[in-house]
Design a protein around this motif. Structure first.
Motif, PDB file in Angstrom:
ATOM      1  N   ASP A  90       0.839  -1.396   0.100  1.00 55.74           N
ATOM      2  CA  ASP A  90       0.081   0.140   0.097  1.00 55.74           C
ATOM      3  C   ASP A  90       0.970   1.204   0.040  1.00 55.74           C
ATOM      4  N   GLY A  91       1.949   1.257   0.846  1.00 55.13           N
ATOM      5  CA  GLY A  91       2.798   2.396   0.823  1.00 55.13           C
ATOM      6  C   GLY A  91       3.596   2.753  -0.551  1.00 55.13           C
ATOM      7  N   LEU A  92       4.054   1.680  -1.019  1.00 51.57           N
ATOM      8  CA  LEU A  92       4.772   1.761  -2.554  1.00 51.57           C
ATOM      9  C   LEU A  92       3.744   2.263  -3.471  1.00 51.57           C
ATOM     10  N   PHE A  93       2.607   1.492  -3.572  1.00 55.58           N
ATOM     11  CA  PHE A  93       1.574   1.964  -4.624  1.00 55.58           C
ATOM     12  C   PHE A  93       0.873   3.592  -4.480  1.00 55.58           C
ATOM     13  N   ASN A  94       0.837   3.872  -2.996  1.00 57.89           N
ATOM     14  CA  ASN A  94       0.258   5.313  -2.643  1.00 57.89           C
ATOM     15  C   ASN A  94       1.430   6.260  -3.261  1.00 57.89           C
ATOM     16  N   MET A  95       2.763   6.118  -3.158  1.00 57.35           N
ATOM     17  CA  MET A  95       3.581   6.758  -3.605  1.00 57.35           C
ATOM     18  C   MET A  95       3.433   7.057  -4.996  1.00 57.35           C
ATOM     19  N   LEU A  96       3.508   5.974  -6.009  1.00 62.33           N
ATOM     20  CA  LEU A  96       3.076   6.005  -7.288  1.00 62.33           C
ATOM     21  C   LEU A  96       1.753   6.667  -7.624  1.00 62.33           C
ATOM     22  N   PHE A  97       0.786   6.486  -6.605  1.00 58.71           N
ATOM     23  CA  PHE A  97      -0.601   7.336  -6.981  1.00 58.71           C
ATOM     24  C   PHE A  97      -0.224   8.682  -7.111  1.00 58.71           C
ATOM     25  N   TRP A  98       0.562   9.261  -5.896  1.00 57.09           N
ATOM     26  CA  TRP A  98       0.484  10.563  -6.012  1.00 57.09           C
ATOM     27  C   TRP A  98       1.556  11.212  -6.891  1.00 57.09           C
ATOM     28  N   MET A  99       2.216  10.304  -7.528  1.00 55.98           N
ATOM     29  CA  MET A  99       3.149  10.912  -8.638  1.00 55.98           C
ATOM     30  C   MET A  99       2.275  11.387  -9.908  1.00 55.98           C
ATOM     31  N   TYR A 100       0.969  10.903  -9.941  1.00 59.88           N
ATOM     32  CA  TYR A 100       0.276  11.267 -11.132  1.00 59.88           C
ATOM     33  C   TYR A 100      -1.120  12.077 -10.707  1.00 59.88           C
TER      34      TYR A 100
ATOM     35  N   ALA B 214       2.550  10.536  -0.066  1.00 60.45           N
ATOM     36  CA  ALA B 214       1.837  11.619  -0.398  1.00 60.45           C
ATOM     37  C   ALA B 214       2.700  12.943  -0.286  1.00 60.45           C
ATOM     38  N   VAL B 215       3.758  12.860   0.644  1.00 60.12           N
ATOM     39  CA  VAL B 215       4.796  13.884   0.688  1.00 60.12           C
ATOM     40  C   VAL B 215       5.676  13.755  -0.580  1.00 60.12           C
ATOM     41  N   LEU B 216       6.317  12.474  -0.971  1.00 61.91           N
ATOM     42  CA  LEU B 216       7.174  12.413  -1.836  1.00 61.91           C
ATOM     43  C   LEU B 216       6.767  12.124  -3.298  1.00 61.91           C
ATOM     44  N   GLY B 217       5.545  11.751  -3.443  1.00 66.20           N
ATOM     45  CA  GLY B 217       4.724  11.544  -4.972  1.00 66.20           C
ATOM     46  C   GLY B 217       4.830  12.786  -5.725  1.00 66.20           C
ATOM     47  N   PRO B 218       4.260  14.140  -5.101  1.00 62.79           N
ATOM     48  CA  PRO B 218       3.797  15.038  -6.117  1.00 62.79           C
ATOM     49  C   PRO B 218       5.240  15.625  -6.337  1.00 62.79           C
ATOM     50  N   ALA B 219       6.374  15.761  -5.598  1.00 62.04           N
ATOM     51  CA  ALA B 219       7.734  16.135  -5.714  1.00 62.04           C
ATOM     52  C   ALA B 219       8.213  15.329  -6.930  1.00 62.04           C
ATOM     53  N   LEU B 220       8.178  14.044  -7.073  1.00 63.16           N
ATOM     54  CA  LEU B 220       8.464  13.333  -8.156  1.00 63.16           C
ATOM     55  C   LEU B 220       7.781  13.080  -9.480  1.00 63.16           C
ATOM     56  N   GLY B 221       6.454  13.438  -9.034  1.00 64.43           N
ATOM     57  CA  GLY B 221       5.645  13.187 -10.104  1.00 64.43           C
ATOM     58  C   GLY B 221       5.584  14.740 -11.122  1.00 64.43           C
ATOM     59  N   ALA B 222       6.135  15.682 -10.458  1.00 66.76           N
ATOM     60  CA  ALA B 222       5.992  17.014 -11.309  1.00 66.76           C
ATOM     61  C   ALA B 222       7.166  16.979 -12.388  1.00 66.76           C
ATOM     62  N   VAL B 223       8.282  15.971 -12.074  1.00 63.82           N
ATOM     63  CA  VAL B 223       8.988  15.768 -13.285  1.00 63.82           C
ATOM     64  C   VAL B 223       8.726  14.624 -14.030  1.00 63.82           C
TER      65      VAL B 223
ATOM     66  N   LEU C 282       3.197  25.339   2.345  1.00 61.12           N
ATOM     67  CA  LEU C 282       2.327  25.044   3.552  1.00 61.12           C
ATOM     68  C   LEU C 282       1.849  23.610   3.148  1.00 61.12           C
ATOM     69  N   VAL C 283       1.651  23.235   1.960  1.00 53.26           N
ATOM     70  CA  VAL C 283       1.331  21.829   1.603  1.00 53.26           C
ATOM     71  C   VAL C 283       2.125  20.743   2.158  1.00 53.26           C
ATOM     72  N   GLY C 284       3.434  21.266   1.795  1.00 54.43           N
ATOM     73  CA  GLY C 284       4.621  20.264   2.040  1.00 54.43           C
ATOM     74  C   GLY C 284       4.589  20.084   3.506  1.00 54.43           C
ATOM     75  N   PHE C 285       4.335  21.299   4.077  1.00 50.52           N
ATOM     76  CA  PHE C 285       4.505  21.288   5.612  1.00 50.52           C
ATOM     77  C   PHE C 285       3.348  20.487   6.226  1.00 50.52           C
ATOM     78  N   ASN C 286       2.360  20.455   5.550  1.00 51.02           N
ATOM     79  CA  ASN C 286       1.002  19.706   6.100  1.00 51.02           C
ATOM     80  C   ASN C 286       1.430  18.186   5.876  1.00 51.02           C
ATOM     81  N   GLY C 287       1.934  17.689   4.835  1.00 45.28           N
ATOM     82  CA  GLY C 287       2.290  16.485   4.686  1.00 45.28           C
ATOM     83  C   GLY C 287       3.451  15.832   5.520  1.00 45.28           C
ATOM     84  N   LEU C 288       4.314  16.848   5.853  1.00 47.94           N
ATOM     85  CA  LEU C 288       5.478  16.549   6.721  1.00 47.94           C
ATOM     86  C   LEU C 288       5.005  16.311   8.076  1.00 47.94           C
ATOM     87  N   LEU C 289       4.005  17.111   8.539  1.00 49.86           N
ATOM     88  CA  LEU C 289       3.528  16.930   9.828  1.00 49.86           C
ATOM     89  C   LEU C 289       2.843  15.770  10.046  1.00 49.86           C
TER      90      LEU C 289
END
Length: 420
Positions: free
Chosen positions: A17-27, A144-153, A271-278
């Motif tokens: 679930d953790g690995l797939f969720n990171m891929l999910f947040w990349m798209y 959800a924290v790592l995915g968007p940063a990687l997905g932007a690329v 702010l969004v990144g801080f939210n996810g980190l918290l």
């Protein structure tokens, strides 16, 4: 409950679930932008209202079949369906087929989730469920924290490769479920499953949902959840509109001349990144700190922090003030998340646990339809008016939670009277 003591079912699913969720947040965060650039923002906006409907139907159907056929077959079906949809998305040359694949991904995930949550409830003692659900949420939010940063690329420059990677990971996860995950359906449910035709099975399960809809305590719980989720969802809805329009460009560290200057869009990103980190750092400690609190008090505190925190955003535009307020409304979300699933797993009758998990998704689906009203109203209502509405909705949820636990305490035997 330490992870080393978990059942193998839970260990396999935590990693998968953790690995797939990171891929999910990349798209996922870029889907609206992608379809908007291809079809126009007005069409993309309308299209994005369709997937939640299919997700709701998938959750209800998945929950019903999880109680009839078992958790494992439903999870396998959901995982396989997502694998096929990722492959379809990857090979498609039509934006409409891509949109259908995107709907299919949401449908497969929604079909999978109630069975997955019910399996956790089947395997974990009631006193440990908050902590276990919180651990799953931690794994999901790391993605959800790592995915968007990687997905932007990767999404915009290597989209086909990203989608094939998602296909491969989902296929691998399907194989792991098939070989490593065992069935946890309670014995009472197994005695109900027989050689009935699929038509009879569906009729029985939808009849069961009809009974749940008449469960007054559960309906109050759903209403409370809808009103409490609307303020939480504003992080992705009205908050970017407010920050981009109302918060001026400013230095991140005003006490030094070397500080970077952040535009309003960058401030929102921080702010969004801080939210996810918290969320990642504190969901497990907070769950442990409050493990002896009553669910009623946690739900009320969550709604209060979410409402007051969101309302306070409009009081000052200083970036450090906004960071502080982000802590307040993020903790409101953190308090709520693991308790929601533990409450359902405790409240639901054992033989209908999957259906109740599926019905629980109505909170999220209905909230997604109602929460964007803040953006719509912002054309006529000033910011503090919008934030006041959000606060009022949070207070309404508190009223519903107070009523919920009055009913639940007075009629604790109600769940045992529901025959599905």
């Amino acid at each position: 409950m330490q992870i080393r003591l978990w059942d193998n079912n839970l260990k396999v699913r935590l990693i998968g679930d953790g690995l797939f969720n990171m891929l999910f947040w990349m798209y996922f965060p870029f889907i609206t932008v992608y379809f908007g650039s291809a079809m126009g923002n007005h069409i993309a906006g309308l299209l994005m209202t369709v997937p939640p409907v299919f997700s709701m139907l998938g959750s209800l159907l998945g929950g019903a079949l999880a109680d009839r056929l078992g958790r494992r077959p439903v999870m396998l079906t959901g995982a396989l369906f997502q694998t096929v949809m990722f492959a379809l998305f990857a090979i498609s040359t039509s934006h409409w087929i891509e949109f259908l694949a995107f709907i299919g991904l949401g449908l497969g995930g929604a079909f999978y989730k109630p069975a997955s949550s019910a399996m956790v409830a089947d395997l974990v003692p009631p006193q440990d469920r908050r902590q276990v659900f919180a651990t799953f949420m931690t794994a999901n939010n790391i993605g959800a924290v790592l995915g968007p940063a990687l997905g932007a690329v990767f999404f915009f420059h290597y989209r086909e490769g990203l989608l094939w990677t998602c296909t491969f990971v989902m296929l691998l996860y399907f194989i792991c479920i098939y070989y490593l995950v065992h069935e946890t359906l309670p014995f009472s449910n197994k005695s109900l499953s027989g050689s009935n035709s699929i038509t009879v099975v569906f009729k029985q399960q939808w009849k069961g949902y009809g009974i749940i809809f008449r469960d007054r305590i559960f309906l109050v719980y759903i209403l409370a959840g809808i009103f409490s989720l609307i303020p939480i969802m504003q992080l992705d809805l009205y908050m970017p509109v407010y920050v981009i329009d109302e918060v001026p460009e400013q230095t991140l560290f005003p006490w030094t001349s070397l500080s970077p200057v952040l535009a309003s869009t960058e401030i929102y990103g921080w702010l969004v990144g801080f939210n996810g980190l918290l969320f990642v750092l504190f969901i497990l400690p907070v769950t442990k700190w409050f493990q002896n609190w009553k669910e009623r008090d946690i739900f009320i505190l969550s709604s209060l922090l979410s409402g007051i925190g969101t309302f306070a955003i409009g009081l000052n535009s200083n970036i450090w003030f906004l960071f502080f307020i982000t802590i307040i409304f993020t903790f409101g979300e953190i308090f709520r998340t693991p308790v929601t699933q533990s409450f359902i797993s405790r409240y639901a009758p054992e033989h209908a646990r999957g259906q109740y998990m599926g019905m629980d998704s109505l909170q999220n689906t209905i909230s997604k339809f109602l929460a964007p009203m803040t953006v719509f109203l912002s054309n006529w209502v000033p910011p503090m008016g919008i934030f006041s509405i959000i606060l009022i909705l949070a207070l309404i949820s508190i009223v519903f939670y107070v009523q919920l636990f009055r009913l639940f305490v007075e009629q604790p035997e109600a769940t045992g009277k529901i025959n599905i």
